[in-house]
Design a protein around this motif. Structure first.
Motif, PDB file in Angstrom:
ATOM      1  N   ALA A  86       0.755  -1.241  -0.003  1.00  0.00           N
ATOM      2  CA  ALA A  86      -0.121   0.198  -0.023  1.00  0.00           C
ATOM      3  C   ALA A  86       1.001   1.338   0.085  1.00  0.00           C
ATOM      4  O   ALA A  86       2.114   1.076  -0.278  1.00  0.00           O
ATOM      5  N   THR A  87       0.366   2.316   0.182  1.00  0.00           N
ATOM      6  CA  THR A  87       1.318   3.708   0.056  1.00  0.00           C
ATOM      7  C   THR A  87       2.045   3.597   1.531  1.00  0.00           C
ATOM      8  O   THR A  87       1.313   3.549   2.662  1.00  0.00           O
ATOM      9  N   PRO A  88       3.135   3.694   1.394  1.00  0.00           N
ATOM     10  CA  PRO A  88       3.843   3.645   2.822  1.00  0.00           C
ATOM     11  C   PRO A  88       4.388   4.951   3.373  1.00  0.00           C
ATOM     12  O   PRO A  88       3.969   5.906   2.664  1.00  0.00           O
ATOM     13  N   TYR A  89       4.667   5.025   4.362  1.00  0.00           N
ATOM     14  CA  TYR A  89       5.425   6.136   4.835  1.00  0.00           C
ATOM     15  C   TYR A  89       7.051   5.870   4.360  1.00  0.00           C
ATOM     16  O   TYR A  89       7.589   4.966   4.742  1.00  0.00           O
ATOM     17  N   LEU A  90       7.725   7.017   4.104  1.00  0.00           N
ATOM     18  CA  LEU A  90       8.757   7.032   3.597  1.00  0.00           C
ATOM     19  C   LEU A  90       9.898   8.027   4.135  1.00  0.00           C
ATOM     20  O   LEU A  90       9.212   9.157   4.409  1.00  0.00           O
ATOM     21  N   PHE A  91      11.060   7.846   4.280  1.00  0.00           N
ATOM     22  CA  PHE A  91      11.966   8.619   5.110  1.00  0.00           C
ATOM     23  C   PHE A  91      13.326   8.509   4.391  1.00  0.00           C
ATOM     24  O   PHE A  91      13.654   7.627   3.982  1.00  0.00           O
ATOM     25  N   TRP A  92      13.971   9.747   4.624  1.00  0.00           N
ATOM     26  CA  TRP A  92      15.373   9.713   4.619  1.00  0.00           C
ATOM     27  C   TRP A  92      16.119  10.245   5.723  1.00  0.00           C
ATOM     28  O   TRP A  92      15.868  11.131   6.158  1.00  0.00           O
ATOM     29  N   TYR A  93      17.108   9.353   6.130  1.00  0.00           N
ATOM     30  CA  TYR A  93      17.688   9.938   7.096  1.00  0.00           C
ATOM     31  C   TYR A  93      19.151   9.989   6.822  1.00  0.00           C
ATOM     32  O   TYR A  93      19.648   9.258   5.892  1.00  0.00           O
ATOM     33  N   VAL A  94      20.016  11.047   7.351  1.00  0.00           N
ATOM     34  CA  VAL A  94      21.445  10.950   7.100  1.00  0.00           C
ATOM     35  C   VAL A  94      22.353  10.997   8.466  1.00  0.00           C
ATOM     36  O   VAL A  94      21.711  10.906   9.607  1.00  0.00           O
ATOM     37  N   GLN A  95      23.380  10.016   8.240  1.00  0.00           N
ATOM     38  CA  GLN A  95      24.368   9.775   9.149  1.00  0.00           C
ATOM     39  C   GLN A  95      25.724  10.032   9.112  1.00  0.00           C
ATOM     40  O   GLN A  95      26.453   9.763   8.209  1.00  0.00           O
ATOM     41  N   SER A  96      26.344  10.974  10.062  1.00  0.00           N
ATOM     42  CA  SER A  96      27.758  11.169   9.944  1.00  0.00           C
ATOM     43  C   SER A  96      28.589   9.992  10.627  1.00  0.00           C
ATOM     44  O   SER A  96      27.841   9.237  11.388  1.00  0.00           O
ATOM     45  N   PRO A  97      29.948   9.847  10.064  1.00  0.00           N
ATOM     46  CA  PRO A  97      30.528   8.573  10.832  1.00  0.00           C
ATOM     47  C   PRO A  97      30.350   8.509  12.376  1.00  0.00           C
ATOM     48  O   PRO A  97      30.536   9.686  12.890  1.00  0.00           O
ATOM     49  N   GLY A  98      30.014   7.645  12.795  1.00  0.00           N
ATOM     50  CA  GLY A  98      29.941   7.280  14.369  1.00  0.00           C
ATOM     51  C   GLY A  98      28.933   8.072  14.990  1.00  0.00           C
ATOM     52  O   GLY A  98      28.621   8.261  16.460  1.00  0.00           O
ATOM     53  N   GLN A  99      27.657   8.764  14.157  1.00  0.00           N
ATOM     54  CA  GLN A  99      26.877   9.790  14.723  1.00  0.00           C
ATOM     55  C   GLN A  99      25.331   8.861  14.520  1.00  0.00           C
ATOM     56  O   GLN A  99      25.333   7.802  14.163  1.00  0.00           O
ATOM     57  N   GLY A 100      24.589   9.599  15.024  1.00  0.00           N
ATOM     58  CA  GLY A 100      23.181   9.203  15.230  1.00  0.00           C
ATOM     59  C   GLY A 100      22.508   9.448  13.714  1.00  0.00           C
ATOM     60  O   GLY A 100      23.249   9.794  12.847  1.00  0.00           O
ATOM     61  N   LEU A 101      21.291   9.047  13.763  1.00  0.00           N
ATOM     62  CA  LEU A 101      20.476   9.052  12.630  1.00  0.00           C
ATOM     63  C   LEU A 101      19.695  10.602  12.512  1.00  0.00           C
ATOM     64  O   LEU A 101      18.669  10.586  13.348  1.00  0.00           O
ATOM     65  N   GLN A 102      19.855  11.268  11.830  1.00  0.00           N
ATOM     66  CA  GLN A 102      19.210  12.576  11.631  1.00  0.00           C
ATOM     67  C   GLN A 102      18.092  12.506  10.426  1.00  0.00           C
ATOM     68  O   GLN A 102      18.473  12.072   9.316  1.00  0.00           O
ATOM     69  N   LEU A 103      16.712  12.850  10.735  1.00  0.00           N
ATOM     70  CA  LEU A 103      15.775  12.884   9.853  1.00  0.00           C
ATOM     71  C   LEU A 103      15.876  13.882   8.855  1.00  0.00           C
ATOM     72  O   LEU A 103      15.806  15.244   9.191  1.00  0.00           O
ATOM     73  N   LEU A 104      16.026  13.753   7.526  1.00  0.00           N
ATOM     74  CA  LEU A 104      16.068  14.665   6.390  1.00  0.00           C
ATOM     75  C   LEU A 104      14.654  15.250   6.043  1.00  0.00           C
ATOM     76  O   LEU A 104      14.274  16.315   6.066  1.00  0.00           O
ATOM     77  N   LEU A 105      13.996  14.457   5.785  1.00  0.00           N
ATOM     78  CA  LEU A 105      12.428  14.582   5.204  1.00  0.00           C
ATOM     79  C   LEU A 105      11.576  13.178   5.377  1.00  0.00           C
ATOM     80  O   LEU A 105      11.820  12.188   5.664  1.00  0.00           O
ATOM     81  N   LYS A 106      10.342  13.609   5.188  1.00  0.00           N
ATOM     82  CA  LYS A 106       9.441  11.952   5.281  1.00  0.00           C
ATOM     83  C   LYS A 106       8.382  12.412   4.386  1.00  0.00           C
ATOM     84  O   LYS A 106       7.982  13.645   4.123  1.00  0.00           O
ATOM     85  N   TYR A 107       7.681  11.248   4.141  1.00  0.00           N
ATOM     86  CA  TYR A 107       6.287  11.324   3.214  1.00  0.00           C
ATOM     87  C   TYR A 107       5.375  10.516   3.907  1.00  0.00           C
ATOM     88  O   TYR A 107       5.489   9.413   4.142  1.00  0.00           O
ATOM     89  N   PHE A 108       4.348  11.253   4.232  1.00  0.00           N
ATOM     90  CA  PHE A 108       3.251  10.338   4.720  1.00  0.00           C
ATOM     91  C   PHE A 108       2.007  10.353   3.776  1.00  0.00           C
ATOM     92  O   PHE A 108       1.395   9.441   3.463  1.00  0.00           O
TER      93      PHE A 108
END
Lengths: 113, 114
Positions: free
Chosen positions: B29-51
């Protein structure tokens, strides 16, 4: 704004030892997720909790267990550690079950020697 | 079960050039979609999302992504890359009904050349 807090940020253990990671979700978030990211890998879902009950289970080894407490913080317990458990462990929280958006902590890096 | 494919393991882009990172998903079905960015050794930062709604979504740091249902894609774009954009980028998919975990792609490592 408050974020997801994970502790410790770094942990070094020997093989066969036990480790406990803690996660404090964003206030009023009722769902907590645990992910494991091995070196050069994508994050793999381990387990999640909604309102203190386990809600979903992924590729979590039997040696691992987790729970969510009454204050909504969560702990991931890992026993009989193996070299392959060395990874970055992320906790994430979300404000409601249907949102789908996860807010990630900075991660806890576990090194098993 | 949902899945995500990021066909490019590494991409090198010159600073100032445009960027497109590919992401294809599999979900009934229509999903939720996300892009995350991660610098080395760092956490996941949300760039954008589609609902739902507008298929072109704007994110932070000048990124945008377009949801194309016919192609099951959610490609990430940026018109002009900066050296600080060098990082690993993860596309993720979640279900759009009720409780949902996220499934991540394998990631694309972006290298920015001078």
């Amino acid at each position: 704004a408050a974020g997801v807090i994970q502790s410790p940020r770094h942990l070094i253990k020997e093989k066969r030892e036990t480790a406990t990671l803690k996660c404090y979700p964003i206030p009023r978030h009722d769902t907590v997720y645990w992910y494991q990211q091995g070196p050069g890998q994508d994050p793999q879902f381990l387990i999640s909790f909604y309102e203190k009950m386990q809600s979903d289970k992924g590729s979590i080894p039997d040696r691992f267990s987790a729970q969510q407490f009454s204050d909504y913080h969560s702990e991931l317990n890992m026993s009989s550690l193996e070299l392959g458990d060395s990874a970055l462990y992320f906790c994430a929280s979300s404000p409601q079950r249907s949102t789908g958006e996860l807010f990630f902590g900075e991660g806890s890096r576990l090194t098993v020697l | 079960a949902q899945s995500v494919t990021q066909p490019d393991i590494h991409i090198t882009v010159s600073e100032g050039a445009s960027l497109e990172l590919r992401c294809n998903y599999s979900y009934g079905a229509t999903p939720y979609l996300f892009w995350y960015v991660q610098s080395p050794g760092q956490g996941l930062q949300l760039l954008l999302k589609y609902f739902s709604g507008d298929t072109l979504v704007q994110g932070i740091k000048g990124f945008e992504a377009e949801f194309k249902r016919s192609q099951s894609s959610f490609n990430l774009r940026k018109p002009s890359v900066h050296w600080s954009d060098a990082a690993e980028y993860f596309c993720a998919v979640g279900m759009n009904s009720g409780y949902s975990t996220l499934t991540f792609g394998k990631g694309t490592m972006l290298l920015v050349s001078p």
